[in-house]
Enzyme design. Structure first.
Site, PDB file in Angstrom:
ATOM      1  CE  LYS A 270      -3.607  -2.027   2.788  1.00 43.22           C
ATOM      2  NZ  LYS A 270      -4.754  -1.870   1.768  1.00 43.22           N
ATOM      3  NE  ARG A 344     -10.964  -9.524  -2.326  1.00 38.93           N
ATOM      4  CZ  ARG A 344     -11.390  -8.591  -3.073  1.00 38.93           C
ATOM      5  NH1 ARG A 344     -11.495  -8.668  -4.396  1.00 38.93           N
ATOM      6  NH2 ARG A 344     -11.250  -7.247  -2.511  1.00 38.93           N
TER       7      ARG A 344
END
Length: 492
Positions: A270, A344
């Site tokens: 990130k 996920r």
């Protein structure tokens, strides 16, 4: 903060909080306080133009009658007050009391909202006060100066009824506070192994706590979850919490939480700006922990399972690479195109584990899953995705009742096609467009037709808008919502 309920009789001294309906003459305890102060309260109301309008306040310093302060809160029309409004009122009174640096206050709650008893009204006000009275100062070397609000006496004609109703509300507030604590913790203090360790004491409440190690998860084939954790010095854990308050053979309701205790994005790292907030990427797991605590403390008459997948997503020589293919517990293969779409992967294995082992009546997962949901909904609503209309509608109803609002987003085969992959069964990202939807479509492949809801809480679990009952960066969002769902629709 200690909260007690007493019969409707004014104290001799101290800080007094009075609840004043709009456009009505002072009555009950407010009228008695006015008489004791020689009419000073009424004169102050006239001078300030205070009419009891909803959310208005009037602070009267040294009003006489030995009171150090009298603070008036406008109720508006009592007939229009919902339970949530009463909790917000309680939070506002606690906020004012804290601002006054009062150690103790007396709340004159002798006005009942429409459809509620005096006891229910008083208990809800107390609940709001307890929800507001939260702070996270664990790592401050110097504690905040000044007095803290330690004691609250709530005056009500139905003190016995209030005492009977408050323990369940208190249990919910304590669950919210646990969730807030977990989200607020820095990641160097709350890694997956430590998170799991903090769940074990919940067994004292009657929960059955099971902690799965990487070796146990490897044996189960949970390679999607383990792949996320393989770059971290801290091992993964999965914690399963079981509450058996329903009928012996009744299928449980199930709650699943994403618990990424810190998310760097892995190899798909990130940007540095704002990365410190990724200590809160376990907000879903925190909610499940707080919910299970609340259900156990209030002895909920339901069978419930809470399961949280705990990992840390770090870049390392052993970390998962973009382009890797892993085999999930379900047997489906996943192409990991972006290691920052990691939540996920964790949920895929935990969802499959829960539906396979427990055969639940429904599953609800919570995850700080996508920034895309904040682009769509901001921070006022969590995104709701579901394969079951009835469950989705019930959550929408209780969302408005608790103030933890959800908004249903679409699922459709057209979106599902976006995450098909030429090498593996599915890829873990569908790209920029419809990012929150394709993430939910990915999860749906692992629920095996069990009634299911996915709540994307990226905008609500951390740094959510502050309000009268929450002033914390970690909001504890979802505990009250899911507790209300269980209580309203699923307890026997």
């Amino acid at each position: 903060m200690k909260i007690s309920f007493s019969p409707a009789s004014l104290p001799k001294t101290g800080v007094l909080i009075l609840l004043v309906p709009e456009g009505q003459a002072l009555s009950g305890l407010a009228a008695e306080a006015d008489r004791r102060t020689g009419g000073q309260i009424r004169r102050a109301m006239t001078a300030a133009g205070f009419t009891g309008r909803r959310d208005s306040t009037l602070d009267i310093v040294a009003p006489g009658g030995s009171f150090s302060r009298a603070v008036l809160f406008g109720l508006g029309q009592p007939a229009a007050l919902r339970p949530l409004d009463l909790e917000m009122l309680g939070g506002a009174t606690a906020g004012v009391s804290q601002a006054l640096k009062a150690e103790s206050v007396t709340v004159a709650a002798d006005v009942a909202a429409a459809g509620l008893s005096h006891g229910e009204t008083a208990a809800l006000i107390a609940s709001g006060m307890q929800l507001r009275a939260y702070s996270f100062n664990r790592y401050k070397s110097k504690k905040p100066e000044g007095k803290e609000l330690k004691e609250v006496s709530i005056l009500t004609p139905d003190a016995k009824g209030a005492r009977q109703r408050f323990p369940a509300l208190e249990a919910i507030a304590e669950g919210v506070h646990l969730a807030r604590d977990l989200v607020n913790e820095p990641a160097n203090h709350l890694h997956p192994v430590e998170f799991a360790a903090r769940m074990k004491p919940l067994a004292r409440l009657g929960l059955k706590i099971s902690v799965l190690t990487p070796a146990q998860m490897k044996k189960l084939g949970m390679n999607a979850l383990l792949g996320v954790a393989q770059g971290s010095a801290h091992e993964a854990r999965m914690v399963v919490m079981e509450w058996k308050g329903g009928k012996a053979n009744e299928a449980p309701v199930a709650f699943i939480g994403k618990g990424v205790t810190f998310d760097t994005g892995g190899i798909s790292i990130k940007p540095a700006a704002g990365m410190e907030d990724m200590k809160g990427d376990m907000g879903g797991a925190a909610c499940v922990a707080g919910l299970m605590m609340a259900l156990a403390k209030r002895k909920a008459k339901v069978n419930a399972v809470g399961a949280i997948g705990l990992v840390e997503n770090m870049p390392d020589g052993k970390a998962q690479r973009p382009g890797d293919v892993v085999t999930s517990m379900s047997g489906q293969t996943i192409a990991v195109l972006n290691t920052d779409a990691e939540g996920r992967l964790v949920l895929a294995d935990v969802l499959w584990y829960v539906q396979d082992r427990f055969k639940p009546r429904f599953m609800i997962d919570l995850a700080t899953l996508t920034g895309a949901i904040m682009v769509a909904l901001g921070k006022e609503h969590a995104g709701l995705f579901s394969n079951n209309d009835e469950l989705a509608q019930r959550l929408s109803e209780v969302g408005y009742a608790t103030g933890e609002k959800v908004w249903r987003m679409p699922l459709a085969p057209e979106y599902d096609k976006i995450i098909d992959h030429e090498v593996a069964d599915v890829k873990n990202t569908g790209g920029r467009n419809a990012g929150a939807i394709t993430a939910a479509q990915f999860l749906q492949r692992f629920v095996n037709n069990v009634p299911w809801v996915h709540l994307d809480v990226a905008g609500t679990a951390m740094d959510a808008p502050r309000n009268a009952i929450n002033q914390s960066w970690g909001s504890g969002w979802g505990v009250r919502l899911l507790n209300r769902l269980v209580a309203q629709f699923y307890e026997r």
